[in-house]
Design an enzyme around this catalytic site. Sequence first.
Site, short mmCIF file in Angstrom:
data_model
loop_
_atom_site.label_atom_id
_atom_site.label_comp_id
_atom_site.label_asym_id
_atom_site.label_seq_id
_atom_site.Cartn_x
_atom_site.Cartn_y
_atom_site.Cartn_z
CG ASP A 56 -2.27 0.32 1.10
OD1 ASP A 56 -2.78 0.11 0.00
OD2 ASP A 56 -2.90 0.79 2.06
CE1 TYR A 100 6.11 3.92 4.02
CE2 TYR A 100 6.96 5.22 2.19
CZ TYR A 100 7.14 4.23 3.14
OH TYR A 100 8.33 3.57 3.22
CG PHE A 143 9.58 -0.15 0.65
CD1 PHE A 143 9.29 -0.50 1.96
CD2 PHE A 143 9.37 -1.09 -0.35
CE1 PHE A 143 8.81 -1.77 2.27
CE2 PHE A 143 8.88 -2.36 -0.05
CZ PHE A 143 8.60 -2.70 1.26
CG HIS A 199 7.23 -5.84 5.49
ND1 HIS A 199 7.47 -4.61 6.08
CD2 HIS A 199 6.65 -5.58 4.30
CE1 HIS A 199 7.03 -3.66 5.27
NE2 HIS A 199 6.53 -4.21 4.18
#
Length: 219
Positions: free
Chosen positions: A64, A66, A77, A186
């Site tokens: 998703d 941010y 990221f 993760h």
Amino acid sequence: MIKVDNDWQSLFDEEQIKPYYLSLRSFLIGEYSSRQVFPPMNEIFQAFRLTPFSSVKVVLVGQDPYHEEGQAMGLSFSVRDNVPEPPSLRNIKEELRNEGLLKEPWSRDLTRWAKEGVLLLNSTLTVRAHEAASHQGKGWETFTDRCIMALNEDNRPKVFLLWGSYARSKKAMITNKCHLILESAHPSPLSAYRGFFGNGHFRKTNEFLLAHGMTPIEW
């Protein structure tokens, strides 16, 4: 309608006339006109603009965008350098340091990776402000899965970085034996110490690229 001005365009032209995408587009028009949505509309497809299909060496799968003010920029990221560093990105930096690959000065804007052939692909490309996962299940996953499948079908060797259970769920689509799949936990603070730190993925990626006659990534 999607316009990226590179070799992704033919795939996008096929997808954006399909019923699921037309439904997604209608949903997004309503969301952007009535709510605060990230990233800005002109950055939704930034990953594809910066990394043409034929240039993809590495696919870094996120989930998703941010969802806080100023963070999302169309690249998984990544945030701009004037934005506080999110914890997952901070842990990515720490793993690079652990592997002896951290480039100083460090920039949290990963546009440079995208230009080197790292497709920074979120599975869902938009999100409501302050509401994580709010645009999941609206059609983005169908679209981005189609992109992953197209990359899988292409016989130019690539590395798929699958961090966390969600990204690892995409493994079933990556069937072409010429590609390398690297899986781990993760980099979020909740799971980084359960297998992300020490995974060696950045070094392994570059070893694979070199073995196949490609320029390694300047992480």
